[in-house]
Design a protein around this motif. Structure first.
Motif, PDB file in Angstrom:
ATOM      1  N   ARG A  39       1.002  -1.031  -0.012  1.00  0.00           N
ATOM      2  CA  ARG A  39      -0.134   0.234   0.068  1.00  0.00           C
ATOM      3  C   ARG A  39       0.904   1.243   0.021  1.00  0.00           C
ATOM      4  O   ARG A  39       0.614   2.316  -0.750  1.00  0.00           O
ATOM      5  N   ASP A  86       1.687   1.758  -3.352  1.00  0.00           N
ATOM      6  CA  ASP A  86       0.600   2.411  -4.193  1.00  0.00           C
ATOM      7  C   ASP A  86       0.444   3.759  -3.977  1.00  0.00           C
ATOM      8  O   ASP A  86       0.196   4.861  -4.852  1.00  0.00           O
ATOM      9  N   PHE A 145     -16.320  -6.477  -5.030  1.00  0.00           N
ATOM     10  CA  PHE A 145     -15.135  -5.981  -5.442  1.00  0.00           C
ATOM     11  C   PHE A 145     -14.917  -4.426  -5.276  1.00  0.00           C
ATOM     12  O   PHE A 145     -14.035  -3.911  -4.990  1.00  0.00           O
ATOM     13  N   ARG A 195     -14.081  -3.559  -1.891  1.00  0.00           N
ATOM     14  CA  ARG A 195     -12.589  -3.949  -1.560  1.00  0.00           C
ATOM     15  C   ARG A 195     -11.843  -2.884  -2.008  1.00  0.00           C
ATOM     16  O   ARG A 195     -10.852  -2.348  -1.453  1.00  0.00           O
ATOM     17  N   ARG A 196     -12.009  -2.538  -3.534  1.00  0.00           N
ATOM     18  CA  ARG A 196     -11.121  -1.377  -3.957  1.00  0.00           C
ATOM     19  C   ARG A 196     -11.040   0.058  -3.393  1.00  0.00           C
ATOM     20  O   ARG A 196     -10.368   0.594  -3.166  1.00  0.00           O
ATOM     21  N   GLN A 208      -9.213  -0.092  -0.311  1.00  0.00           N
ATOM     22  CA  GLN A 208      -7.596  -0.023  -0.589  1.00  0.00           C
ATOM     23  C   GLN A 208      -7.340   1.351  -0.853  1.00  0.00           C
ATOM     24  O   GLN A 208      -6.423   1.896  -0.556  1.00  0.00           O
ATOM     25  N   THR A 209      -8.501   2.006  -1.373  1.00  0.00           N
ATOM     26  CA  THR A 209      -7.932   3.600  -2.085  1.00  0.00           C
ATOM     27  C   THR A 209      -7.938   4.355  -0.543  1.00  0.00           C
ATOM     28  O   THR A 209      -7.007   5.110  -0.608  1.00  0.00           O
ATOM     29  N   LEU A 221      -9.203   4.272  -9.255  1.00  0.00           N
ATOM     30  CA  LEU A 221     -10.194   3.729  -8.661  1.00  0.00           C
ATOM     31  C   LEU A 221     -11.603   3.498  -9.630  1.00  0.00           C
ATOM     32  O   LEU A 221     -11.997   2.502  -9.922  1.00  0.00           O
ATOM     33  N   ASP A 242     -10.433   1.105 -12.369  1.00  0.00           N
ATOM     34  CA  ASP A 242     -10.386  -0.241 -11.760  1.00  0.00           C
ATOM     35  C   ASP A 242     -12.014  -0.794 -11.762  1.00  0.00           C
ATOM     36  O   ASP A 242     -11.967  -2.011 -12.237  1.00  0.00           O
ATOM     37  N   ILE A 243     -12.661   0.040 -11.250  1.00  0.00           N
ATOM     38  CA  ILE A 243     -13.815  -0.606 -11.181  1.00  0.00           C
ATOM     39  C   ILE A 243     -14.813  -0.786 -12.765  1.00  0.00           C
ATOM     40  O   ILE A 243     -15.182  -1.765 -12.868  1.00  0.00           O
ATOM     41  N   ARG A 260     -12.459  -9.189 -11.149  1.00  0.00           N
ATOM     42  CA  ARG A 260     -13.150  -9.091  -9.869  1.00  0.00           C
ATOM     43  C   ARG A 260     -12.702 -10.098  -8.994  1.00  0.00           C
ATOM     44  O   ARG A 260     -12.674  -9.830  -7.767  1.00  0.00           O
TER      45      ARG A 260
END
Lengths: 299, 314
Positions: free
Chosen positions: A133, A136, B4, B7-8, B11-12, B298, B301-302, B312
């Motif tokens: 991360r 990232d 999915f 989760r993304r 992460q962001t 983001l 990715d989506i 996914r």
């Protein structure tokens, strides 16, 4: 006797295979004339950087007030700048900064990146998640802006530019290595070793590294170009190599003020950047095709 | 799909938290005392101390960090030392210009780069292919600021087609704005365009070599149908990934382009603030830029996970 013959045959067989692999590499690598020309450009740049005092026709720092902003001539093929310094000599000396930044920053980036990637992939779990991360996060900030902020924080100058660019290139290497570690981990021979209870980091590295050599060589070659471009950018903004030391980026910026009367002042150093970066890119692509065609599109 | 996205999203958020940590810690190392910069060299130690107290510089680092993040979430990025205004307001003024030229550049890079890559792949080995590959190689090696200098020399000084520099809002004077924006947008787009052309070409070639393309051919489908319906659909996925990377590069290059063309956007603001030692502004700018890049990635990715169900799962 028989075993000896078999053994020696095996050696011959291996040697034939080895040379044909090397041959194949060179045949593919040197197939195109552009690649040979690019290698020549890189070689000329390295010679210029090492032997600059011998090659440069003038002292790049000597100000000659009788020759201010002179037009290109036989004595000064690219003219002189606003304090009468010979532009060609300054471009030749500028190759020193470019080459040094390219080599050292890429070395820093690859060493740190490789270690982080290996470690992250090997340890896994929370530490892996944190490291990745963080990578990232570094990648969310455009590299040039990251570099500008780093330089603002730690000051300009050659050393800081090198460290800064080195750090901003780390994530690519870390990701590459981690991916390789994860892929290798799944493979049967590592699983077998684990079952035999002999999985250790050294073993891991021994198996992972050989698999990464090709992509690493390609990435490193391509990153030379990236680093040289970034150095030129920082110097252009006045945040890189400190004048009066010759750097291509700051020469472009200096010449920009005289664009109408002496465009060559900006054009010539920019040409040097483009030539060198194109050369590294072409060699990087050719290396990729020669070492491992499967890498196409991934690097 | 929802799992999915969640989760993304998570992460962001983590990435942005890390970004804030990085930005905050870089700026702790910066030279100079903001309080002293604010007051000037003649201020007495007592005054400096008082301002330090007001700015919260006396508190411990974790407290400073959480105050900063807490305020940033509320939309308050602190006060600029040089401009003596709210950083949020300053950024609000500069950001639209950068976004405007960046979006134009991205669109230009895609609508020229992707078709160029497709043509190069279809006509591989031919003259058009080598021409495109020469231009792409040049595009990936040319510094954006030098390209800008060349453009200014040729199109402004010699031919007089476009104004040398400056920026006008398209809502104010659309014609003038367009004239001023053409060169910066082309210079900004060029490297991205080259990447798109190269990536599209190699992705197309990859797909052309696959079995289903051969099957389509042996069924007797027309070449045009094969390219559009089969090849392109599969080749476009790696190209979409590239959009995320190029957002970062285009936004990064604005730092040069805005400098050369004198456009009062985020890139110029960052450089100016560094020279002004106005680090509160630098902090805010980098954070906002990182948020924009992370959010665009983001979204990409989506949409990517939407287009390709295989994504996914992993």
């Amino acid at each position: 006797m028989t075993t000896e013959i078999i053994a020696s045959e095996r050696v011959v067989e291996q040697e034939v295979k080895k040379t044909s692999n090397t041959l194949r590499f060179f045949r593919v690598f040197l197939a195109r004339k552009t690649v040979v020309a690019s290698l020549a450009i890189i070689l000329i740049m390295i010679i210029c950087a090492i032997f600059a005092p011998l090659i440069a026709p003038f002292d790049p720092y000597k100000q000659d007030y009788s020759q201010i902003l002179s037009e290109p001539s036989l004595a000064h093929p690219f003219g002189t700048d606003l304090v009468g310094r010979d532009v060609l000599s300054r471009i030749i000396y500028g190759s020193q900064a470019a080459l040094l930044v390219g080599i050292v920053s890429v070395a820093i980036a690859s060493v740190i990146g490789i270690i982080l990637g290996l470690f992250s992939g090997y340890v896994g779990g929370l530490i892996d998640a944190i490291i990745m991360r963080a990578m990232d996060a570094l990648m969310a900030i455009p590299p040039i802006i990251l570099a500008v902020v780093f330089v603002a924080a730690f000051g300009g100058g050659l050393t800081n530019v090198i460290i800064t660019l080195g750090l901003s290139l780390v994530p690519t290497y870390a990701r590459l290595m981690r991916g390789q570690v994860l892929a290798i981990r799944e493979s049967d021979f590592i699983v077998a070793q684990e079952l035999m209870g002999s999985t250790n980091l050294r073993n891991m590295i021994k198996h992972v590294l050989p698999n990464c050599i090709s992509p690493l060589i390609v990435l490193i070659t391509l990153n030379f170009g990236v680093a040289i471009l970034a150095e030129a950018g920082l110097s252009f903004l006045g945040l890189g190599i400190v004048p009066p030391k010759a750097a291509w980026g700051s020469m472009i910026n200096d010449g920009y003020k005289y664009l109408l009367s002496n465009p060559i002042l900006s054009f010539a150093p920019g040409m040097a950047v483009v030539l060198v970066v194109v050369a590294f890119n072409i060699v990087g692509d050719a290396l990729r095709d020669a070492l491992d065609p499967r890498l196409k599109g991934t690097l | 799909m929802i799992a999915f996205i969640i989760r993304r999203l998570l992460q962001t958020v983590i990435v942005l938290f890390m970004v804030s940590l990085i930005v905050f810690s870089i700026l702790q190392v910066l030279p100079g005392d903001p309080a002293r910069t604010l007051l000037g060299p003649e201020a007495s130690p007592e005054q400096v101390e008082q301002i330090r107290e007001e700015l919260g510089l006396n508190r411990s680092l974790p407290v400073q960090y959480f105050t900063w993040v807490g305020n940033a979430i509320k939309g308050d990025l602190g006060k600029s030392i040089a401009f003596r205004e709210d950083v949020t307001g300053i950024i609000g003024e500069h950001l639209p210009k950068t976004i405007y030229i960046s979006i134009l550049s991205m669109v230009l890079a895609i609508i020229i780069g992707v078709p160029a890559g497709i043509i190069a792949a279809i006509k591989r080995g031919g003259k058009i292919d080598s021409l495109i590959s020469v231009i792409a190689n040049f595009g990936m090696a040319v510094p954006a600021f030098w390209l800008a200098v060349l453009c200014i020399y040729l199109f402004s000084l010699k031919l007089g087609w476009f104004p040398v520099q400056g920026y006008t809002s398209p809502f104010e004077d659309f014609w003038l704005s367009t004239q001023q924006v053409i060169m910066p947008v082309i210079c900004l787009a060029f490297a991205a365009l080259a990447s798109f052309a190269r990536q599209t070409r190699s992705a197309m070639l990859e797909v052309i070599m696959q079995d289903f393309t051969r099957t389509a051919r042996s069924k007797g489908l027309k070449e045009g149908t094969i390219i559009i319906k089969h090849t392109l659909k599969n080749a476009i996925i790696p190209v979409i990934t590239l959009v995320g990377l190029q957002v970062r590069n285009i936004v990064g290059s604005t730092i040069f382009i805005e400098q050369v063309f004198n456009i009062p956007g985020m890139g110029r603001l960052v450089v100016q603030s560094i020279f002004n030692q106005d680090f509160v502004v630098v902090q805010g700018c980098v954070l906002v830029i990182a948020i924009i890049v992370a959010l665009t990635n983001l979204l990409i990715d989506i949409s990517y996970g939407y287009a390709d169900p295989r994504i996914r799962i992993k």
